[in-house]
Each structure stands twice: as C-alpha cells, then as structure tokens.
Scaffold this motif. Structure first.
Motif, mmCIF file in Angstrom:
data_model
loop_
_atom_site.group_PDB
_atom_site.id
_atom_site.type_symbol
_atom_site.label_atom_id
_atom_site.label_comp_id
_atom_site.label_asym_id
_atom_site.label_seq_id
_atom_site.Cartn_x
_atom_site.Cartn_y
_atom_site.Cartn_z
ATOM 1 N N TRP A 32 39.972 48.922 27.571
ATOM 2 C CA TRP A 32 40.537 47.469 27.476
ATOM 3 C C TRP A 32 39.900 46.539 28.514
ATOM 4 C CZ3 TRP A 32 43.257 43.879 30.153
ATOM 5 C CH2 TRP A 32 43.848 43.078 29.583
ATOM 6 N N PRO A 33 39.389 45.491 28.117
ATOM 7 C CA PRO A 33 39.630 44.638 26.792
ATOM 8 C C PRO A 33 38.688 44.697 25.584
ATOM 9 C CG PRO A 33 39.035 43.325 28.449
ATOM 10 C CD PRO A 33 38.931 44.545 29.000
ATOM 11 N N PHE B 92 49.674 47.243 25.819
ATOM 12 C CA PHE B 92 50.064 46.012 26.666
ATOM 13 C C PHE B 92 50.466 45.151 25.345
ATOM 14 C CE2 PHE B 92 46.248 46.249 29.730
ATOM 15 C CZ PHE B 92 46.982 46.671 30.522
ATOM 16 N N ARG C 123 53.790 42.398 30.672
ATOM 17 C CA ARG C 123 52.541 42.548 30.138
ATOM 18 C C ARG C 123 51.406 41.834 31.186
ATOM 19 N NH1 ARG C 123 49.245 41.909 24.478
ATOM 20 N NH2 ARG C 123 47.269 41.859 25.254
ATOM 21 N N GLU D 125 48.574 43.787 33.016
ATOM 22 C CA GLU D 125 47.296 43.602 32.933
ATOM 23 C C GLU D 125 46.722 43.240 34.455
ATOM 24 O OE1 GLU D 125 46.966 40.345 30.006
ATOM 25 O OE2 GLU D 125 47.265 41.588 28.575
ATOM 26 N N TYR E 258 46.190 46.181 36.292
ATOM 27 C CA TYR E 258 44.672 47.096 35.659
ATOM 28 C C TYR E 258 43.376 46.292 36.209
ATOM 29 C CZ TYR E 258 41.395 48.929 32.262
ATOM 30 O OH TYR E 258 40.393 49.370 31.568
ATOM 31 N N LYS E 259 43.424 45.128 36.052
ATOM 32 C CA LYS E 259 42.388 44.059 36.357
ATOM 33 C C LYS E 259 42.268 44.442 37.864
ATOM 34 C CE LYS E 259 42.770 40.780 32.868
ATOM 35 N NZ LYS E 259 43.217 39.493 32.615
#
Length: 164
Positions: free
Chosen positions: A9-10, A144, A152, A156, A159-160
């Motif tokens: 992702w993404p 997500f 979310r 996110e 994760y980033k």
C-alpha cells in the motif's frame, strides 16, 4: 514455481476491482501459494502480486501444523452472518500493521476450484475472516478501508512512519 514480489500500500493496483478469471490459472495459483508461504502469510489475493484477476489462496492451518491449502477462483460470498465480530487483521501488503476489523463471524461462499469444479461451503471463525479479507482485495479494498476515519488516519500515519 516462483515467489513473486508483494505489492505494498498505497500501490494503485491494490485499489482496483479485479476481472473474472476465464481459464485455467494453475501456474498463477502455484506462484501465489509459494509467495504466501515464503511471506509467512495465511492468505494472498492475486492483486497483491499485481495480477488483477479474481483469485486468492489461503491456508489457515499451516502455522499450527495442519496445512489446509485452498484456492478460490471467482469467489462469491452468498451469505454472511448478521452478527459481527471484531478481530485483529494483518496484511502482507501493509506489513507491520495490525488493525481491528469488524466482520461477520460466518459466511457461505461459492467458488471455482483450480480443476474447474464449482464448490459451495460454509466457513466460520478465522477462515471466514481470512476469506472476507482476501475477497476485499479482489474488490480493490485493503484493511484501512474497513476502519473509521480516526482509526484509519492513525493506522496510515503509523504505517507511513514505519516506512520513511
């Protein structure tokens, strides 16, 4: 066969609706199992390796010692239990992130097996969760997409942060 790279992702392909499978996919399915096992996963959908076709593989038992490999081509969830259960989910395309997702505890699924036979069966518990997770991938969804806005954003961001 071969272990293929798993998209993360993404990547836009993970948000794409997959096309129905129209012929045999033995080599693809073999590669998907090899890739799933090598990544220590329990399920893998074709779009996760960049193939936008409606097929996924799963094996919910192999980590406990009893392999239960299953390949589903053109799966369709015919029915789902109304009562939902919240449970943790990870995704090979979102490595390192576990989120809580609400899903029906049981589903009835129809699919075509690799040899061409059509099957229908009921699944519950972790198998039902795995099927719904992989089915989401075929419809261009990741975990997500199952979260409320705040959860979310938090997932996110985590994760980033892990991947910068």
């Amino acid at each position: 066969m071969a272990v293929r790279p798993i998209l993360t992702w993404p990547d836009d392909r993970l948000a794409t609706q997959c096309a129905p499978v129209t012929g045999p996919e033995d080599a693809l399915i073999a590669d998907m199992f090899d890739t799933m096992y090598a990544a220590q996963g329990r399920g893998l959908a074709a779009p996760q390796i960049g193939v936008l076709k409606r097929v996924f593989v799963m094996d919910c038992g192999w980590k406990e010692g009893e392999p239960t490999p299953l390949a589903m081509i053109n799966p369709f969830i015919m029915a789902a239990e109304r009562a939902e259960e919240i449970g943790p989910e990870g995704c090979l395309s979102i490595p390192g992130i576990m989120v809580s997702v609400s899903r029906p505890r049981a589903v009835t699924v129809q699919w075509t097996a690799p040899e061409g036979d059509i099957h229908m069966a009921d699944f519950d518990g972790f198998e039902a969760r795995c099927i719904q997770h992989e089915f989401d991938h075929l419809n261009g969804m990741v975990t997500f997409d199952r979260l409320d806005e705040i959860a979310r954003r938090t997932a996110e961001a985590h994760y980033k942060e892990m991947n910068t």
